[in-house]
Design a protein around this motif. Sequence first.
Motif, PDB file in Angstrom:
ATOM      1  N   LYS A   1       5.146   5.462  -0.133  1.00  0.00           N
ATOM      2  CA  LYS A   1       5.288   6.819  -0.046  1.00  0.00           C
ATOM      3  C   LYS A   1       4.922   7.449   1.407  1.00  0.00           C
ATOM      4  N   GLY A   2       4.050   7.050   1.893  1.00  0.00           N
ATOM      5  CA  GLY A   2       3.659   7.602   3.230  1.00  0.00           C
ATOM      6  C   GLY A   2       4.534   7.128   4.371  1.00  0.00           C
ATOM      7  N   ASN A   3       5.609   6.341   4.044  1.00  0.00           N
ATOM      8  CA  ASN A   3       6.722   5.625   5.049  1.00  0.00           C
ATOM      9  C   ASN A   3       7.984   6.463   4.933  1.00  0.00           C
ATOM     10  N   LYS A   4       8.076   7.400   5.978  1.00  0.00           N
ATOM     11  CA  LYS A   4       9.231   8.144   5.898  1.00  0.00           C
ATOM     12  C   LYS A   4      10.757   7.395   5.711  1.00  0.00           C
TER      13      LYS A   4
ATOM     14  N   THR B   1       0.909  -1.204   0.019  1.00  0.00           N
ATOM     15  CA  THR B   1       0.091   0.262   0.064  1.00  0.00           C
ATOM     16  C   THR B   1       0.993   1.351  -0.134  1.00  0.00           C
ATOM     17  N   GLU B   2       0.215   2.436  -0.274  1.00  0.00           N
ATOM     18  CA  GLU B   2       0.890   3.781  -0.377  1.00  0.00           C
ATOM     19  C   GLU B   2       1.621   3.968   0.861  1.00  0.00           C
ATOM     20  N   LYS B   3       0.899   3.652   2.169  1.00  0.00           N
ATOM     21  CA  LYS B   3       1.292   3.953   3.413  1.00  0.00           C
ATOM     22  C   LYS B   3       2.855   3.279   3.750  1.00  0.00           C
ATOM     23  N   MET B   4       3.037   2.093   3.085  1.00  0.00           N
ATOM     24  CA  MET B   4       4.106   1.536   3.171  1.00  0.00           C
ATOM     25  C   MET B   4       5.330   2.072   2.459  1.00  0.00           C
TER      26      MET B   4
END
Lengths: 187, 133
Positions: free
Chosen positions: A148-151, A143-146
């Motif tokens: 792009k959304g994961n710093k 997923t995106e949060k893993m």
Amino acid sequence: MRNTFKTALLAAALLTGSGSAMAEENFFLWLVNFTRQKEVQPVDNKAWNEECGSCHLAYQPGLLPGKSWAKLLDEKALADHFGEDASLDDDTLKALRVYALENAADKSWHKRSRKIAQATADGEAPLRIVEVRYIKRKHHDITEKMIKGNKDVKSLSYCNTCHTKAEEGIYDEDTVDIPNFGGHDYD
Amino acid sequence: MKLQKIVMTACMLLATSAAMATPATDGLFSRYKAQGAAGFDAARGDKAWHKETQGEDGQTMSCSTCHGKDLGKEGKHHKTGKVIAPMAPSVNKDRFTDAKKIEKWFKRNCNDVLARECTAQEKGDYLKFLLDK
């Protein structure tokens, strides 16, 4: 009778295939070797490791087809390499280009490279490894949060951030460790 | 006794001057002079090193964006996150020992940060500034 015919056909197919297999190593060695050919051929070129590796993972040539490397490893293209100037002197560029073209996905017998070669056989040459259909499909459940959304990840392009053995050309699920998410059964 | 002290001081002086230049940079300094540069100035190099320019996405960038604020420590590529070895030759003995490598990175990094190649004068100033570190 029919079975004999099939066997003969298979043998013929194997034999004709051997010509192109020689590009990597002896076809018969490849045939009897079941362990080495699963992943992507590791980089075995010092200049490649040094030049590509000083800015990012020295992506194995087997991750893209030859037509992609030919576009990327060009004097003009390197002056704007995804927004960065990655110019090389003529001699180095020539040597790296030869190495990439000789070991590109469509020249390799490693299983993962074969799939990349198949996925890119038709149509435009992808410039990014993450644009290869096979690679996209393999990451469909990420997923995106893993990413792009994961710093600590930021982009799918930084293979070695999660693929802990990327430098050795190993990309299987068991070696994945997504920062802040963990191993491959993260969901 | 006195002689020993003099010898010691001489050795220390030699050692410090050795740390401030390498055969590679000596060669580059004369090349830059031949290309029209006058004297080189570390202070000017320092200022240029820290000068902020317009980067992508409205963010500013300077040499420190990737090389870090402390040149004695590792830097980090602003996009890929790849670790960049310290620039200071006092902690990184490999720095500034290969003229070809220095020129390669000047070309790339000047283009990336300043959107143009650096002049011989600018490169000499940068080098002078960095060799003191």
